[in-house]
Design a protein around this motif. Structure first.
Motif, mmCIF file in Angstrom:
data_model
loop_
_atom_site.group_PDB
_atom_site.id
_atom_site.type_symbol
_atom_site.label_atom_id
_atom_site.label_comp_id
_atom_site.label_asym_id
_atom_site.label_seq_id
_atom_site.Cartn_x
_atom_site.Cartn_y
_atom_site.Cartn_z
ATOM 1 N N MET A 156 -27.056 30.737 41.253
ATOM 2 C CA MET A 156 -25.580 31.154 41.435
ATOM 3 C C MET A 156 -25.655 32.743 41.860
ATOM 4 O O MET A 156 -26.394 33.581 40.937
ATOM 5 C CB MET A 156 -24.945 30.978 40.199
ATOM 6 N N THR A 157 -24.909 33.039 42.891
ATOM 7 C CA THR A 157 -25.201 34.458 43.255
ATOM 8 C C THR A 157 -23.865 35.403 42.729
ATOM 9 O O THR A 157 -23.714 36.602 43.186
ATOM 10 C CB THR A 157 -25.248 34.597 44.795
ATOM 11 N N ALA A 158 -22.823 34.812 42.293
ATOM 12 C CA ALA A 158 -21.603 35.513 41.786
ATOM 13 C C ALA A 158 -21.740 36.442 40.745
ATOM 14 O O ALA A 158 -22.634 36.429 39.820
ATOM 15 C CB ALA A 158 -20.644 34.346 41.136
ATOM 16 N N ARG A 159 -21.009 37.788 41.040
ATOM 17 C CA ARG A 159 -21.120 38.801 40.072
ATOM 18 C C ARG A 159 -19.951 39.130 39.876
ATOM 19 O O ARG A 159 -18.756 39.075 40.809
ATOM 20 C CB ARG A 159 -22.040 39.915 40.681
ATOM 21 N N LEU A 160 -19.533 39.807 38.606
ATOM 22 C CA LEU A 160 -18.198 40.057 38.266
ATOM 23 C C LEU A 160 -18.233 41.771 38.206
ATOM 24 O O LEU A 160 -19.081 42.492 37.472
ATOM 25 C CB LEU A 160 -18.004 39.624 36.821
ATOM 26 N N SER A 161 -17.286 42.410 38.795
ATOM 27 C CA SER A 161 -17.272 43.926 38.746
ATOM 28 C C SER A 161 -15.926 44.254 38.131
ATOM 29 O O SER A 161 -14.931 43.530 38.239
ATOM 30 C CB SER A 161 -17.082 44.296 40.118
ATOM 31 N N HIS A 162 -16.044 45.464 37.440
ATOM 32 C CA HIS A 162 -14.912 45.742 36.455
ATOM 33 C C HIS A 162 -14.413 47.365 36.557
ATOM 34 O O HIS A 162 -15.397 48.102 36.643
ATOM 35 C CB HIS A 162 -15.196 45.657 35.183
ATOM 36 N N ALA A 163 -13.256 47.769 36.474
ATOM 37 C CA ALA A 163 -12.864 49.096 36.334
ATOM 38 C C ALA A 163 -11.431 48.926 35.707
ATOM 39 O O ALA A 163 -11.137 47.984 35.213
ATOM 40 C CB ALA A 163 -12.838 49.718 37.696
ATOM 41 N N VAL A 164 -11.204 50.106 35.024
ATOM 42 C CA VAL A 164 -10.059 50.587 34.433
ATOM 43 C C VAL A 164 -9.191 51.358 34.885
ATOM 44 O O VAL A 164 -9.757 52.447 35.387
ATOM 45 C CB VAL A 164 -10.353 51.079 32.829
ATOM 46 N N THR A 165 -7.912 51.046 35.125
ATOM 47 C CA THR A 165 -6.803 52.088 35.900
ATOM 48 C C THR A 165 -5.808 52.477 34.929
ATOM 49 O O THR A 165 -5.740 51.842 33.922
ATOM 50 C CB THR A 165 -6.426 51.471 37.051
ATOM 51 N N TYR A 202 -7.165 32.016 34.868
ATOM 52 C CA TYR A 202 -8.021 31.537 35.523
ATOM 53 C C TYR A 202 -9.538 31.305 35.293
ATOM 54 O O TYR A 202 -10.029 32.210 34.642
ATOM 55 C CB TYR A 202 -8.381 32.414 36.759
ATOM 56 N N TYR A 203 -9.752 29.953 34.982
ATOM 57 C CA TYR A 203 -11.113 29.504 34.197
ATOM 58 C C TYR A 203 -12.232 29.172 35.155
ATOM 59 O O TYR A 203 -11.750 28.123 35.761
ATOM 60 C CB TYR A 203 -10.681 28.545 33.389
ATOM 61 N N SER A 204 -13.417 29.298 34.892
ATOM 62 C CA SER A 204 -14.607 29.091 35.372
ATOM 63 C C SER A 204 -15.480 28.625 34.692
ATOM 64 O O SER A 204 -16.103 29.396 33.685
ATOM 65 C CB SER A 204 -15.110 30.481 36.405
ATOM 66 N N GLU A 205 -15.779 27.208 34.696
ATOM 67 C CA GLU A 205 -16.809 26.761 33.750
ATOM 68 C C GLU A 205 -18.168 27.107 34.016
ATOM 69 O O GLU A 205 -18.776 27.373 33.175
ATOM 70 C CB GLU A 205 -16.528 25.121 34.183
ATOM 71 N N GLU A 206 -18.344 27.350 35.300
ATOM 72 C CA GLU A 206 -19.801 27.722 35.709
ATOM 73 C C GLU A 206 -20.044 29.086 34.865
ATOM 74 O O GLU A 206 -21.207 29.376 34.762
ATOM 75 C CB GLU A 206 -19.801 27.894 37.258
ATOM 76 N N LEU A 207 -19.107 29.995 34.979
ATOM 77 C CA LEU A 207 -19.085 31.436 34.603
ATOM 78 C C LEU A 207 -19.155 31.387 32.988
ATOM 79 O O LEU A 207 -19.538 32.344 32.290
ATOM 80 C CB LEU A 207 -18.291 32.289 35.151
ATOM 81 N N GLY A 208 -18.568 30.303 32.333
ATOM 82 C CA GLY A 208 -18.160 30.383 30.980
ATOM 83 C C GLY A 208 -17.103 31.489 30.659
ATOM 84 O O GLY A 208 -17.395 32.224 29.732
ATOM 85 N N VAL A 255 -9.387 45.911 35.839
ATOM 86 C CA VAL A 255 -9.458 45.412 37.185
ATOM 87 C C VAL A 255 -10.560 44.606 37.259
ATOM 88 O O VAL A 255 -11.618 44.963 36.779
ATOM 89 C CB VAL A 255 -9.378 46.330 38.454
ATOM 90 N N TRP A 256 -10.517 43.404 37.607
ATOM 91 C CA TRP A 256 -11.705 42.490 37.797
ATOM 92 C C TRP A 256 -11.877 41.818 39.269
ATOM 93 O O TRP A 256 -11.003 41.488 39.829
ATOM 94 C CB TRP A 256 -11.634 41.320 36.867
ATOM 95 N N VAL A 257 -13.042 42.113 39.784
ATOM 96 C CA VAL A 257 -13.534 41.534 41.107
ATOM 97 C C VAL A 257 -14.596 40.613 40.828
ATOM 98 O O VAL A 257 -15.612 40.978 40.484
ATOM 99 C CB VAL A 257 -13.770 42.696 41.986
ATOM 100 N N LEU A 258 -14.411 39.235 41.324
ATOM 101 C CA LEU A 258 -15.550 38.439 41.284
ATOM 102 C C LEU A 258 -15.895 37.970 42.798
ATOM 103 O O LEU A 258 -14.922 37.643 43.550
ATOM 104 C CB LEU A 258 -14.837 37.264 40.549
ATOM 105 N N GLY A 259 -17.195 37.819 43.134
ATOM 106 C CA GLY A 259 -17.622 37.447 44.358
ATOM 107 C C GLY A 259 -19.216 37.532 44.635
ATOM 108 O O GLY A 259 -19.731 37.748 43.665
ATOM 109 N N ASP A 260 -19.615 37.603 45.660
ATOM 110 C CA ASP A 260 -21.075 37.777 45.955
ATOM 111 C C ASP A 260 -21.199 38.791 47.068
ATOM 112 O O ASP A 260 -20.325 39.732 46.906
ATOM 113 C CB ASP A 260 -21.675 36.462 46.431
#
Length: 206
Positions: free
Chosen positions: A1-10, A135-141, A27-32
């Motif tokens: 699994m290549t997904a990664r989660l990026s985060h920031a605060v505004t 938004y729920y991702s079982e793979e990410l838990g 702010v959450w950004v999920l992708g590869d």
């Protein structure tokens, strides 16, 4: 699994019912490396653009339509050439900020999205607002809860379009049904887990 989660605060403001408050939004950004999705569009387009980088954004998934989560959605959509998705039950809340300007596509309970090899299931969790969606991702838990569930319990009610009884039912029936080790990525403040919040609610409102 290549997904990664990026985060920031505004930082910015939240306005409703004639009151304005200073708030900080996650702010959450999920992708590869190639594609991603963005959760909400708060306060600062440049911060989101930095998180996305040169990736293709395939959607801006709105957890709800309060102005601190959607104020910059049209601008962000234009910059990323990405569609805005919102549960239509929040249409009247959206209009408070954007009038008759439409969003691009609707999100309904049970809709599935796939990004970076992981699935995201839309869970309609009304109460904070009529169309609030997690938004729920079982793979990410993990589950992205917007303002439906925080560290310390359900999100705020008592304002227009909100209901304490409804949000407690949503959390109890939809979110507390998830595995207890599920990480909760919130719209404001720190992460928590489903199990932590479930245990805290025992004897209180659960």
């Amino acid at each position: 699994m290549t997904a990664r989660l990026s985060h920031a605060v505004t930082s910015g403001t939240f306005s409703l019912d004639g009151e304005t408050h200073e708030v900080e939004n996650n702010v959450w950004v999920l992708g590869d490396d190639e594609q991603c999705v963005v959760f909400d569009a708060p306060h600062d387009v440049d911060t989101v653009l930095e998180l996305v980088g040169d990736r293709e954004c395939v959607g801006i998934l709105l957890t709800h339509a309060h102005d601190d989560h959607v104020r910059f959605a049209p601008e962000l959509s234009e910059a990323l050439e990405a569609p805005i998705l919102l549960n239509p039950a929040d249409g009247e809340v959206w209009k408070l900020t954007h009038g008759d300007l439409p969003w691009d596509d609707t999100v309904e309970d049970g809709d599935m999205f796939t990004i970076a090899g992981v699935n995201l299931e839309a869970l309609h969790t009304p109460g904070h607002s009529p169309g609030s969606t997690c938004y729920y991702s079982e793979e990410l838990g993990a589950v992205f809860t917007g303002d439906t569930l925080f560290q310390g319990g359900p999100g705020a009610t008592g304002r227009s379009f909100s209901s304490r009884e409804t949000i407690e039912e949503s959390v109890r029936e939809r979110l507390f049904a998830l595995p207890e080790d599920t990480v909760v990525h919130t719209g404001h403040g720190p992460d928590t887990t489903i199990g932590t919040e479930k245990r805290a609610a025992q004897g209180d409102w659960l």
